[in-house]
Design a protein around this motif. Structure first.
Motif, PDB file in Angstrom:
ATOM      1  N   ARG A   1       0.887  -1.246  -0.111  1.00 60.91           N
ATOM      2  CA  ARG A   1       0.007  -0.087   0.144  1.00 60.91           C
ATOM      3  C   ARG A   1       0.675   1.175  -0.096  1.00 60.91           C
ATOM      4  N   ASP A   2       2.012   1.299   0.845  1.00 61.94           N
ATOM      5  CA  ASP A   2       2.800   2.587   0.781  1.00 61.94           C
ATOM      6  C   ASP A   2       3.525   2.586  -0.444  1.00 61.94           C
ATOM      7  N   LEU A   3       4.117   1.450  -0.811  1.00 61.28           N
ATOM      8  CA  LEU A   3       4.608   1.620  -2.231  1.00 61.28           C
ATOM      9  C   LEU A   3       3.825   2.110  -3.137  1.00 61.28           C
ATOM     10  N   GLU A   4       2.578   1.586  -3.417  1.00 63.94           N
ATOM     11  CA  GLU A   4       1.793   2.193  -4.534  1.00 63.94           C
ATOM     12  C   GLU A   4       1.385   3.624  -4.287  1.00 63.94           C
ATOM     13  N   LYS A   5       1.354   4.161  -3.252  1.00 63.74           N
ATOM     14  CA  LYS A   5       1.118   5.773  -2.655  1.00 63.74           C
ATOM     15  C   LYS A   5       2.351   6.397  -3.274  1.00 63.74           C
ATOM     16  N   GLU A   6       3.386   5.970  -3.243  1.00 61.48           N
ATOM     17  CA  GLU A   6       4.703   6.515  -3.288  1.00 61.48           C
ATOM     18  C   GLU A   6       5.024   6.713  -4.878  1.00 61.48           C
ATOM     19  N   GLN A   7       4.585   5.494  -5.305  1.00 57.94           N
ATOM     20  CA  GLN A   7       4.954   5.390  -7.070  1.00 57.94           C
ATOM     21  C   GLN A   7       4.011   6.336  -7.565  1.00 57.94           C
ATOM     22  N   GLU A   8       2.685   6.204  -7.187  1.00 62.73           N
ATOM     23  CA  GLU A   8       1.617   7.205  -7.899  1.00 62.73           C
ATOM     24  C   GLU A   8       2.002   8.731  -7.603  1.00 62.73           C
ATOM     25  N   THR A   9       2.680   9.102  -6.422  1.00 64.54           N
ATOM     26  CA  THR A   9       3.037  10.504  -6.396  1.00 64.54           C
ATOM     27  C   THR A   9       4.293  10.666  -7.260  1.00 64.54           C
ATOM     28  N   GLN A  10       5.182   9.855  -7.373  1.00 64.16           N
ATOM     29  CA  GLN A  10       6.283  10.010  -8.045  1.00 64.16           C
ATOM     30  C   GLN A  10       6.039  10.195  -9.643  1.00 64.16           C
TER      31      GLN A  10
END
Length: 199
Positions: A97-106
């Protein structure tokens, strides 16, 4: 009336034949005249557009980095979503979940950067990612295999971003890569710790 038909028939036949020929000529193209028969990925199409836009080797190199990075972020989002659906490990799900949010922001930042630089970017991950997603989905030890895959991906990302952060001639792209590295390294550490704890 028969006489009129005799006069019009050759003209109508000629028009119909012309339209058929035009239709055949355009069968392999879209409205913009682009070839549809080659079945290229959106990443390949973006790279071709960039090759036409940027005249210098440096410009092409910067554009290729952004194009590939966008494709990689789409892929990372898909891998993160798959882990949330497939894994039975709550820690893996949380990290995904954290990875998905981070990747979406980037990804959002990258697309804005690409837009500002007139760089064409793909609208999704490449075909190889689809094959890897299928392979992972069917893996009997999904969580461990997912962690290994993400570790490999993050390590490769770090290598690429370090190179761009040190060598890019475009200050904005160089700064973006440098700014993104700490979060990427942190995520790699978290993945490694999780992988160790699951052994």
């Amino acid at each position: 009336m028969k006489q009129l038909r005799k006069l019009l028939l050759p003209a109508i036949t000629g028009i119909a034949l012309s339209l058929a020929l035009i239709s055949c000529d355009n069968a392999g193209t879209d409205n913009a005249g682009n070839d549809k028969t080659e079945n290229k990925s959106s990443e390949e199409i973006a790279e071709e557009k960039n090759d036409a836009k940027f005249n210098t080797r440096a410009g092409e190199k910067e554009a290729n980095f952004v194009t590939e990075a966008v494709s990689d972020h789409y892929a990372a989002i898909k891998f993160a979503q798959l882990a949330q659906q497939r894994s039975t490990d709550t820690k893996v799900k949380a990290l995904a979940r954290d990875l998905e949010k981070e990747q979406e922001t980037q990804l959002s930042q990258l697309k804005s950067l690409a837009n500002a630089k007139s760089i064409s970017v793909p609208n999704g991950e490449n075909e190889e990612v689809q094959k890897e997603l299928s392979r992972l989905t069917d893996h009997k030890n999904f969580s461990n295999e997912w962690c290994k895959k993400m570790i490999d991906e993050q390590e490769e990302t770090i290598r690429n971003y370090e190179k761009v952060a040190n060598e890019s001639v475009d200050a904005d792209i160089r700064d973006w890569a440098a700014k993104t590295l700490p979060d990427t390294r942190k995520k790699l550490d978290e993945l490694k710790q999780l992988n160790e704890s699951n052994k």
